[in-house]
Design a protein around this motif. Structure first.
Motif, short mmCIF file in Angstrom:
data_model
loop_
_atom_site.label_atom_id
_atom_site.label_comp_id
_atom_site.label_asym_id
_atom_site.label_seq_id
_atom_site.Cartn_x
_atom_site.Cartn_y
_atom_site.Cartn_z
N LEU A 361 -30.40 19.93 -24.68
CA LEU A 361 -30.27 19.43 -23.31
C LEU A 361 -30.75 17.99 -23.19
O LEU A 361 -30.50 17.34 -22.18
N ARG A 374 -25.71 29.75 -31.67
CA ARG A 374 -25.87 29.59 -30.22
C ARG A 374 -27.35 29.64 -29.82
O ARG A 374 -28.14 30.36 -30.42
N VAL A 375 -27.68 28.85 -28.80
CA VAL A 375 -29.06 28.80 -28.31
C VAL A 375 -29.12 29.47 -26.94
O VAL A 375 -28.28 29.22 -26.08
N TYR A 377 -31.56 29.55 -23.88
CA TYR A 377 -32.74 28.83 -23.38
C TYR A 377 -33.06 29.28 -21.96
O TYR A 377 -32.21 29.22 -21.08
N TYR A 385 -31.05 29.92 -12.71
CA TYR A 385 -29.92 30.51 -13.44
C TYR A 385 -29.10 31.42 -12.54
O TYR A 385 -28.04 31.86 -12.92
N ALA A 387 -27.43 31.20 -9.46
CA ALA A 387 -26.84 30.45 -8.35
C ALA A 387 -25.72 31.27 -7.73
O ALA A 387 -24.60 31.29 -8.25
N LEU A 428 -28.97 37.16 -18.83
CA LEU A 428 -27.81 36.27 -18.74
C LEU A 428 -27.75 35.30 -19.93
O LEU A 428 -26.70 35.14 -20.57
N VAL A 429 -28.87 34.66 -20.24
CA VAL A 429 -28.83 33.66 -21.31
C VAL A 429 -28.71 34.27 -22.70
O VAL A 429 -28.18 33.65 -23.61
N VAL A 436 -18.71 36.23 -26.65
CA VAL A 436 -19.94 35.42 -26.67
C VAL A 436 -20.75 35.83 -27.89
O VAL A 436 -21.09 37.01 -28.05
N ARG B 172 -25.74 24.69 -18.05
CA ARG B 172 -25.40 24.27 -19.42
C ARG B 172 -25.97 25.23 -20.46
O ARG B 172 -25.47 25.31 -21.58
N ALA B 173 -27.06 25.92 -20.09
CA ALA B 173 -27.73 26.80 -21.06
C ALA B 173 -27.13 28.20 -21.09
O ALA B 173 -27.50 29.01 -21.92
N VAL B 174 -26.22 28.50 -20.17
CA VAL B 174 -25.61 29.84 -20.10
C VAL B 174 -24.28 29.81 -20.85
O VAL B 174 -23.58 28.79 -20.80
N PRO B 175 -23.92 30.90 -21.58
CA PRO B 175 -22.62 30.93 -22.25
C PRO B 175 -21.50 30.55 -21.26
O PRO B 175 -21.52 31.02 -20.11
N THR B 177 -18.51 31.38 -20.67
CA THR B 177 -17.73 32.39 -19.95
C THR B 177 -18.54 33.05 -18.82
O THR B 177 -17.98 33.69 -17.95
N LEU B 178 -19.85 32.90 -18.87
CA LEU B 178 -20.71 33.53 -17.85
C LEU B 178 -21.24 32.53 -16.83
O LEU B 178 -21.90 32.92 -15.86
N VAL B 180 -21.61 29.94 -13.77
CA VAL B 180 -21.02 29.88 -12.44
C VAL B 180 -20.18 28.60 -12.33
O VAL B 180 -20.38 27.65 -13.08
#
Lengths: 545, 289
Positions: A361, A374-375, A377, A385, A387, A428-429, A436, B172-175, B177-178, B180
């Motif tokens: 980032l 893949r990270v 974070y 996260y 929203a 989620l992350v 994925v 930016r930190a979320v895959p 496809t998931l 928003v």
């Protein structure tokens, strides 16, 4: 002489807007002037709501319905808004960023004094004194937006104290502080209470720092007072029933079958000495290697390039800001797949910045951070996260089911508890499947902030799961107990450099601040970090059980 | 809204005087029509920003101001019905009717665009170098309630900006496809504004600001050379602009045809105006930097 009542709650109940359940239920409570009261309880027990009600914010600002009365130093919260209560009561809420209102620290500390009509000279003196008290004199001319969470927390406390209130109310004041700052704060509160006679009421998850100063502990459960007792009696009650409302020292003594749970490290050591236990602490030089020494050892005894199969490989990483400050100074760090490491250090040491570089980032000034896949974070603000208007809109239902949150899919993320938000964001992350790929590296920044023990244990299970799936996990934390329970390796940072990179058992047994309470009680003997390990050591030494 | 400890008279002077200086600059930008005069003022803003160490903020602001200015030029060129020098015929457009792009419309749009850039940069300079806390204190002394509202509004901006930055980083930190959508993200920040406003208002109440107007007696603070310097600079700027307007040195009109004043008066104005504005910023004694 009988002390006057500072805070009185009579049959006080409170219900949040759109909630059918009472957050506070028929509370009757009387706190006398000069008392030091700790409010304990699991997440959602009503600690923060109680603090907000005493400060006059609930229901005046938060909405909802209330019954009964609260009187603070003779002022009824129904007749006096939060500003009126603020005349006698300084309040510090959980999130410091949401309670600073000016642009510079000096202006923030001056505001409450000015708003009470103090002269310029009196304001200047008040600002100077409170800054000295909290040790933030060097921050006075800094902009608030440039301060770390811990620094903001201290500024918020100073602003609440600036008007020399009769009562000081704090909601989880140490949640963003490093162990050194948290200890300093605990001592400052004790001094204010003992020397200035200020009534201190603190809601807190981590009790071990505050219990030695407390006159009373109130334990809340489901919005009602479950225990109102002195610290020793509270620990006996907590250890007997709700084990999560306890301290590591108390858990050590309970696991060892020793009577009388100690309220401080000093008391625990004295008690063990009376039982004939003498700790033999390891020499720090034997166990610790600095970050660079560790790299050399790896290079000398292993032909393998330490970064070849690494999940995370950071080399010579610098982060320099346009104003000339260097946040990270030539960091070298390698984390292997399946390894869990804890990143510790003071506020502003560079832990969060390092994680953000590892997550890709931030762009380094020099050096590089390479990741094998893949990270995932998770930042210090998991709410960011989510929203959306519904939790189900932010996180797919199958992930919510995995996290045990499927029943909350229709709730607004804002209405979830801190632990629930954290679990949803982590699900989620770290999601995988449906195109994925599973994370090769999981980065968690202060994941136990404001979390109770039950949720912390759930988090530990998630960390173990990801490590068992081959992901490397890096956890930035101020919580030595979490580091001890989760990580094989602990990296101690200071001023943007890696000070120590060694096995957790070596790092967390040898220090004063960055050590678990069990290790401090046993002086690092036998490498025992957690209460159960300590109890096993004591049993081997013939103490307890 | 942020405040910055700079190293010029703008940060060393009392906030009220520094605000008057910035206000004079903006007023001059709104009064002068001549593009050469506006460029002279733009030079003064950039020069002052550079001296005050706010170059980075001005650069950032220009990334938003320049596209906005181009949009103003484009829209004005399309909607303007004035001008006799047609440079492009776009034919009949539904709703808008016959569209001809004229040189006069384009030039007037360019002047408006330049003004947008100038006022935006002057506003950024104001927020970057003037002590907002001191300014809010002045407002609170005059009217407690208005001061409270101004403080909430001022605090709301950085809170929402921080929320936005955190949410964008989280996205930016979320895959992928998931994650928003951008729309959901902006909508979430916007709907969070009410919560943030309540937070800021609650924080102000807890600092005792809801208790009515603040009437704290103020200690006499002697006027510094920087206060005098900026005040004289503002007055001199007003005098130069007034003289230029009365003397017709900065006359410019592009309604039907383009007519502009050119001559010694204009030359003197564009040389003197930036110098008058920037001169007090060269006084470095006592600026604390």
């Amino acid at each position: 002489m009988e002390r006057r009542v500072a805070i009185e709650l009579t049959d006080f109940s409170y219900k949040h807007p759109d909630s059918s359940r009472k957050a506070l239920d028929g509370i009757n409570l009387s706190i006398r002037e000069g008392e030091f009261v700790v409010i304990a309880g699991e997440s959602g027990a009503g600690k923060s709501t109680l603090v907000r009600a005493i400060a006059g914010l609930a229901p005046a600002f938060d909405g909802g319905t209330a019954a009964g009365s609260i009187v603070v130093c003779g002022l009824n919260t129904r007749d006096n808004g939060p500003a009126g209560i603020a005349r006698v009561c300084g309040t510090v809420l959980q999130d410091p960023e949401r309670q600073v209102v000016m642009n510079t620290v000096r202006a923030e500390l001056a505001l409450p004094l000015e708003s009470r009509g103090n002269s310029d000279a009196s304001t200047a003196r008040g600002v100077e004194e409170v800054a000295l008290l909290l040790g933030i004199g060097d921050l006075l001319d800094r902009r608030l937006q440039d301060l770390s969470g811990g620094e903001l927390q201290r500024v918020s406390i100073a602003a609440a104290l600036a008007v020399r209130p009769a009562v000081l109310l704090l909601d989880e004041p140490t949640s963003q502080l490093d162990p050194v700052a948290a200890d300093d704060l605990a001592w400052s509160l004790r001094r204010l209470n003992e020397e200035q006679g200020i009534t201190v009421v603190v809601a807190e998850q981590r009790l071990e720092r505050l219990l030695p100063a407390a006159d009373r502990v109130l334990a809340l459960a489901d919005g009602a007072i479950a225990c109102d007792a002195g610290p020793e009696e509270f620990l006996r009650w907590g250890s007997a029933g709700a084990g999560s409302l306890s301290t590591p020292a108390a858990r050590l003594f309970v696991a060892s079958g020793l009577a009388d749970c100690p309220i401080s490290v000093k008391e625990a050591r004295a008690s063990l000495a009376r039982q004939g236990f003498t700790a033999v602490s390891p020499e720090p030089e034997e166990t610790l290697a600095s970050g660079s020494q560790r790299s050399r050892l790896v290079g000398r005894f292993s032909r393998k390039d330490p970064g070849a199969d690494a999940a995370l490989s950071i080399s010579g990483l610098w982060d320099e800001r346009p104003d000339g400050r260097a946040i990270l100074k030539g960091i070298d760090l390698t984390v292997e797949p399946g390894e869990v490491i804890a990143l510790m250090g003071r506020n502003g040491a560079g832990k969060s910045t390092l994680l953000r570089h590892a997550a890709g980032l931030l762009k380094p000034s020099r050096g590089k951070a390479a990741v094998s896949g893949r990270v995932a974070y998770l930042s210090q603000t998991p709410g960011a996260y989510l929203a959306g208007e519904r939790l189900g809109d932010c996180v797919p239902i199958e992930l919510l089911e995995e996290a045990g949150l499927a029943g909350l899919a229709d709730r607004h993320p804002r209405d979830l508890s801190g632990g629930e938000v954290q679990r949803a964001a982590l699900a989620l992350v770290t999601a995988s499947g449906s195109g994925v790929e599973p994370p090769a590296l999981v980065l968690l920044d202060e994941p136990t902030r404001g979390m109770d023990m039950g949720n912390a244990e759930g988090l530990l299970a998630r960390i173990s799961y990801h490590a068992s799936q081959g992901a490397a996990v890096v956890v930035a934390t101020h919580d030595p107990e979490l580091a001890a329970a989760a990580a094989q390796r602990t990296v101690l940072m200071g001023e943007g450099t890696l000070l120590v990179d060694a096995r957790s058992v070596d790092v967390l047994t040898g220090g004063w601040y960055f050590a678990t309470e069990t290790a401090r009680i046993l002086d690092g003997a036998g490498g025992a970090l957690l209460p159960q390990q300590g109890a096993d050591l004591l049993a081997a030494a013939g103490v307890g059980r | 809204m942020t405040s910055r400890t700079g190293t010029t008279a703008l940060s060393a002077a009392r906030a009220g005087v520094a605000a008057i200086w910035c206000g004079t600059l903006m007023a001059a930008a709104l009064t002068i029509d001549h593009p050469v005069g506006l460029f002279a003022l733009l030079a003064a803003v950039i020069w002052a920003g550079w001296l005050a160490g706010a170059g980075q903020q001005l650069r950032k602001a220009s990334r938003f101001a320049l596209p906005l200015a181009l949009m103003v030029v484009g829209v004005n060129a399309i909607v303007s019905r004035d001008g006799i020098t047609v440079i492009a015929r776009l034919g009949e457009i539904p709703v808008l009717g016959r569209l001809d792009i004229t040189l006069e419309g384009l030039v007037y749009g360019a002047v408006l665009g330049l003004r947008v850039v100038l006022v935006s940069l002057a506003a950024v300079l104001f927020t970057a170098v003037v002590d907002q806390d001191e300014l809010l204190g002045l407002v609170r002394r005059r009217s407690g309630r208005f001061g409270l509202a101004a403080s909430v509004a001022g605090r709301l901006m950085p809170l929402l900006a921080a929320d936005g930055a955190r949410m964008a980083e989280a996205r930016r930190a979320v895959p992928k496809t998931l994650a928003v959508s951008r729309f959901d993200l902006v909508s979430s920040i916007a709907t969070g504004a009410l919560d943030r406003a309540a937070d800021a208002a609650a924080a102000l109440e807890l600092r005792g600001l809801g208790e009515g107007p603040c009437l704290a007696p103020r200690a006499h603070r002697p006027w510094s050379r920087h206060d005098f310097g900026l005040l004289i600079s503002s007055m001199a700027c007003c005098a130069v602009v007034t003289a230029a307007l009365i003397g017709g040195w900065v006359d410019f009109q592009s309604a039907s045809s383009i007519r502009a004043a050119w001559g010694l008066g204009l030359a003197m104005t564009v040389v003197v105006l930036p110098l008058v504005l920037v001169a007090p910023l060269f006084e470095r004694r006592g600026v604390g930097g």
